[in-house]
Design an enzyme around this catalytic site. Structure first.
Site, PDB file in Angstrom:
ATOM      1  N   LYS A  55     -11.745   6.940  16.792  1.00 14.82           N
ATOM      2  CA  LYS A  55     -11.242   8.331  16.818  1.00 14.82           C
ATOM      3  C   LYS A  55     -11.528   9.048  15.497  1.00 14.82           C
ATOM      4  O   LYS A  55     -11.675  10.259  15.452  1.00 14.82           O
ATOM      5  CB  LYS A  55      -9.765   8.383  17.202  1.00 14.82           C
TER       6      LYS A  55
ATOM      7  N   SER B 246      -5.434  16.298   9.833  1.00 15.50           N
ATOM      8  CA  SER B 246      -6.386  15.180   9.828  1.00 15.50           C
ATOM      9  C   SER B 246      -7.436  15.363   8.743  1.00 15.50           C
ATOM     10  O   SER B 246      -8.145  16.363   8.698  1.00 15.50           O
ATOM     11  CB  SER B 246      -7.081  15.061  11.187  1.00 15.50           C
ATOM     12  N   ARG B 247      -7.544  14.333   7.872  1.00 17.03           N
ATOM     13  CA  ARG B 247      -8.560  14.371   6.826  1.00 17.03           C
ATOM     14  C   ARG B 247      -9.954  14.232   7.413  1.00 17.03           C
ATOM     15  O   ARG B 247     -10.897  14.834   6.937  1.00 17.03           O
ATOM     16  CB  ARG B 247      -8.296  13.255   5.797  1.00 17.03           C
TER      17      ARG B 247
ATOM     18  N   GLY C 175       0.861  -1.196   0.000  1.00 20.38           N
ATOM     19  CA  GLY C 175       0.000   0.000   0.000  1.00 20.38           C
ATOM     20  C   GLY C 175       0.887   1.232   0.000  1.00 20.38           C
ATOM     21  O   GLY C 175       1.630   1.454   0.964  1.00 20.38           O
TER      22      GLY C 175
ATOM     23  N   THR D 254      -6.114  13.882  16.094  1.00 24.61           N
ATOM     24  CA  THR D 254      -7.011  14.015  14.926  1.00 24.61           C
ATOM     25  C   THR D 254      -8.108  15.036  15.156  1.00 24.61           C
ATOM     26  O   THR D 254      -8.628  15.605  14.194  1.00 24.61           O
ATOM     27  CB  THR D 254      -7.638  12.652  14.543  1.00 24.61           C
TER      28      THR D 254
ATOM     29  N   ARG E 198      -0.862  -0.138  -8.305  1.00 26.33           N
ATOM     30  CA  ARG E 198      -0.873   0.558  -9.597  1.00 26.33           C
ATOM     31  C   ARG E 198       0.554   0.611 -10.147  1.00 26.33           C
ATOM     32  O   ARG E 198       1.390   1.366  -9.643  1.00 26.33           O
ATOM     33  CB  ARG E 198      -1.432   1.972  -9.423  1.00 26.33           C
TER      34      ARG E 198
HETATM   35  N1  LIG Z   1      -2.098   9.244   6.319  1.00 25.80           N
HETATM   36  C1  LIG Z   1      -1.916   9.169   7.615  1.00 25.80           C
HETATM   37  O1  LIG Z   1      -1.417  10.117   8.229  1.00 25.80           O
HETATM   38  C2  LIG Z   1      -2.303   7.924   8.369  1.00 25.80           C
HETATM   39  C3  LIG Z   1      -1.810   7.751   9.659  1.00 25.80           C
HETATM   40  C4  LIG Z   1      -2.163   6.624  10.379  1.00 25.80           C
HETATM   41  C5  LIG Z   1      -2.983   5.654   9.803  1.00 25.80           C
HETATM   42  N2  LIG Z   1      -3.442   5.838   8.533  1.00 25.80           N
HETATM   43  C6  LIG Z   1      -4.298   4.785   7.968  1.00 25.80           C
HETATM   44  O2  LIG Z   1      -3.609   4.140   6.891  1.00 25.80           O
HETATM   45  C7  LIG Z   1      -4.560   3.631   5.953  1.00 25.80           C
HETATM   46  C8  LIG Z   1      -4.163   4.098   4.559  1.00 25.80           C
HETATM   47  O3  LIG Z   1      -4.331   5.494   4.538  1.00 25.80           O
HETATM   48  P1  LIG Z   1      -3.460   6.499   3.673  1.00 25.80           P
HETATM   49  O4  LIG Z   1      -3.455   7.761   4.419  1.00 25.80           O
HETATM   50  O5  LIG Z   1      -2.162   5.908   3.265  1.00 25.80           O
HETATM   51  O6  LIG Z   1      -4.422   6.635   2.399  1.00 25.80           O
HETATM   52  P2  LIG Z   1      -4.223   7.529   1.106  1.00 25.80           P
HETATM   53  O7  LIG Z   1      -5.547   8.110   0.783  1.00 25.80           O
HETATM   54  O8  LIG Z   1      -3.057   8.433   1.259  1.00 25.80           O
HETATM   55  O9  LIG Z   1      -3.855   6.453   0.009  1.00 25.80           O
HETATM   56  C9  LIG Z   1      -4.638   5.324  -0.166  1.00 25.80           C
HETATM   57  C10 LIG Z   1      -3.782   4.321  -0.896  1.00 25.80           C
HETATM   58  O10 LIG Z   1      -4.353   3.025  -0.755  1.00 25.80           O
HETATM   59  C11 LIG Z   1      -3.921   2.234  -1.805  1.00 25.80           C
HETATM   60  N3  LIG Z   1      -5.058   1.469  -2.341  1.00 25.80           N
HETATM   61  C12 LIG Z   1      -6.307   1.920  -2.609  1.00 25.80           C
HETATM   62  N4  LIG Z   1      -7.062   0.903  -3.086  1.00 25.80           N
HETATM   63  C13 LIG Z   1      -6.266  -0.184  -3.129  1.00 25.80           C
HETATM   64  C14 LIG Z   1      -6.449  -1.526  -3.527  1.00 25.80           C
HETATM   65  N5  LIG Z   1      -7.619  -1.977  -3.969  1.00 25.80           N
HETATM   66  N6  LIG Z   1      -5.405  -2.371  -3.425  1.00 25.80           N
HETATM   67  C15 LIG Z   1      -4.224  -1.944  -2.966  1.00 25.80           C
HETATM   68  N7  LIG Z   1      -3.981  -0.690  -2.561  1.00 25.80           N
HETATM   69  C16 LIG Z   1      -4.987   0.173  -2.644  1.00 25.80           C
HETATM   70  C17 LIG Z   1      -3.357   3.144  -2.882  1.00 25.80           C
HETATM   71  O11 LIG Z   1      -1.942   3.013  -2.910  1.00 25.80           O
HETATM   72  C18 LIG Z   1      -3.740   4.541  -2.403  1.00 25.80           C
HETATM   73  O12 LIG Z   1      -2.785   5.477  -2.772  1.00 25.80           O
HETATM   74  C19 LIG Z   1      -5.939   4.148   6.421  1.00 25.80           C
HETATM   75  O13 LIG Z   1      -6.591   3.134   7.126  1.00 25.80           O
HETATM   76  C20 LIG Z   1      -5.588   5.306   7.358  1.00 25.80           C
HETATM   77  O14 LIG Z   1      -6.549   5.516   8.368  1.00 25.80           O
HETATM   78  C21 LIG Z   1      -3.119   6.931   7.804  1.00 25.80           C
HETATM   79  O1  LIG Z   2      -5.924  12.100   8.406  1.00 26.82           O
HETATM   80  P1  LIG Z   2      -6.666  11.185   9.327  1.00 26.82           P
HETATM   81  O2  LIG Z   2      -7.840  11.851   9.966  1.00 26.82           O
HETATM   82  O3  LIG Z   2      -7.024   9.888   8.626  1.00 26.82           O
HETATM   83  O4  LIG Z   2      -5.696  10.798  10.524  1.00 26.82           O
HETATM   84  C1  LIG Z   2      -4.465  10.219  10.226  1.00 26.82           C
HETATM   85  C2  LIG Z   2      -3.980   9.371  11.387  1.00 26.82           C
HETATM   86  O5  LIG Z   2      -4.891   8.355  11.695  1.00 26.82           O
HETATM   87  C3  LIG Z   2      -3.611  10.163  12.597  1.00 26.82           C
HETATM   88  O6  LIG Z   2      -3.068   9.318  13.585  1.00 26.82           O
END
Ligand SMILES: NC(=O)c1ccc[n+]([C@@H]2O[C@H](COP(=O)([O-])OP(=O)(O)OC[C@H]3O[C@@H](n4cnc5c(N)ncnc54)[C@H](O)[C@@H]3O)[C@@H](O)[C@H]2O)c1
Ligand SMILES: O=P(O)(O)OC[C@H](O)CO
Length: 333
Positions: free
Chosen positions: A193, A256-257, A10, A250, A35
């Site tokens: 959260k 935070s999104r 991912g 968050t 991708r």
């Molecule tokens: N971004 C942060 O700061 C953060 C911090 C902690 C936890 N998280 C968690 O991490 C997870 C991922 O979030 P993110 O922020 O990286 O998302 P993002 O929106 O930045 O990116 C999502 C990514 O998921 C991947 N993806 C989507 N569909 C897919 C599929 N069918 N198969 C394989 N890969 C696929 C793609 O690479 C895409 O770029 C979420 O559960 C989020 O809550 C994010």
């Molecule tokens: O951007 P958010 O709201 O998905 O938060 C990102 C992380 O989960 C923060 O710990």
């Protein structure tokens, strides 16, 4: 077969940030994206231009477009995809698993079909005997990728996996890992959260102040604890990184999104417009429905999560949702 210390599956903002952190620790790390054109761009740019343009990849970070090669390169897998594709990715991974594969995830959310914990999804897909682990806590991808000080919690079904994964992730200079034995609590904290952060954003979008935001965080924590205890988590877990820590982060910072999504709704945007403006995963949108389902199933009262659910799914006006919360029967704290 190429060998790596860990394969990160991912390549969104968080998968990329964790891969950078692991590689910065000197570990050979593979980063897989579904991708191929994204893999080519990441490999050419040596950074994730879309999400983290300022964080250059260490030499020990390698890109991989082939899932089989990524899975077989290391016994340690770290899944970092949005929760709604978590089960699908696991199904794709399963045929390539090595006998000694161990699976961790940093995804925050629940199974959209059932509201179940992702641990249950993982056990259903890969069987109950594989070592599993979860990383959860207050970690914005951008700050982690920049090497700014960050702390996280890690829990596993297997003590060796917990220790060895913590050794890979931990960095004395910037990334502190706390071991925790509460898999359920860590997973729930990361999902609930997100919903409370949408609520905090809604309140701020309506023009409410610090008092309202802080009340939402405090009572949101109580809701999280109630659901957690009903599902077998330890109450203390929610005073740690994956509970209070991630709630505060968050609910209070516009990185935070989920919070930004709530802010836009509170200022009058539609769900679709707010989602499109953010352009990344807003886990709390689905989590609100999943938590609603889970709380109903376990008979747990979660008034803030319920009001967020009604705003997102039943067209309730955000101001009416706030009044519904304020006008509830008075009770002891
Ligand atoms: N971004 C942060 O700061 C953060 C911090 C902690 C936890 N998280 C968690 O991490 C997870 C991922 O979030 P993110 O922020 O990286 O998302 P993002 O929106 O930045 O990116 C999502 C990514 O998921 C991947 N993806 C989507 N569909 C897919 C599929 N069918 N198969 C394989 N890969 C696929 C793609 O690479 C895409 O770029 C979420 O559960 C989020 O809550 C994010
Ligand atoms: O951007 P958010 O709201 O998905 O938060 C990102 C992380 O989960 C923060 O710990």
């Amino acid at each position: 077969m190429t060998h790596a210390a860990i394969s990160v599956l991912g390549a969104g903002s968080y998968g990329t940030a964790l891969a950078i952190a692991l590689a910065r620790n000197g570990h050979r790390t593979l980063l897989w994206s579904h991708r191929p054109e994204q893999v080519a761009a990441l490999a050419a740019d040596r950074c994730n231009r879309v999400f983290l343009p300022d964080a250059l990849f260490p030499d020990s970070l390698e890109l991989e477009a082939d899932l089989q090669r990524a899975v077989q390169a290391s016994r340690n897998l770290l899944i970092v995809v949005p929760s709604h594709v978590f089960a699908d990715v696991l199904h794709q991974v399963k045929p390539f698993l090595r006998p000694d594969s161990r699976i961790a995830w940093a995804t925050k959310g629940l199974d959209p079909a059932t509201g179940n914990l992702l641990q249950r999804v993982a056990e259903d897909v890969v069987g109950p005997d594989r070592p599993l682990a979860v990383l959860s806590g207050p970690t914005f991808a951008k700050e982690l990728a920049m090497g700014l000080p960050t702390a996280i919690s890690l829990a596993s079904t297997d003590a060796d996996f917990a220790r060895e994964l913590a050794d890979l992730v931990h960095c004395d200079r910037s990334f502190r890992v706390y071991l925790n034995d509460d898999m359920v609590g860590l997973q729930l904290g990361g999902a609930v959260k997100n919903v409370i952060a949408i609520g905090a954003g809604l309140a701020d979008g309506l023009g409410f102040g610090a008092n309202a935001r802080t009340a939402l965080i405090t009572r949101g924590l109580v809701e999280l604890q109630r659901l957690g205890v009903a599902l077998g988590a330890q109450q203390d877990t929610f005073m740690g990184m994956a509970g209070l820590g991630d709630l505060v982060l968050t609910c209070t910072d516009n990185q935070s999104r989920n919070r930004r999504f709530g802010l836009a709704l509170g200022q009058g945007s539609s769900v679709d417009t707010a989602m499109a403006e953010i352009g990344q995963v807003v886990e709390g949108y689905r989590n609100a429905a999943e938590v609603h389902q889970l709380a109903g199933r376990h008979g747990v009262e979660m008034p803030i999560c319920e009001q967020v659910y009604q705003v997102l799914y039943e067209g309730k006006n955000a101001r009416e949702a706030a009044i519904a919360l304020l006008s509830r029967d008075r009770k002891a704290e």
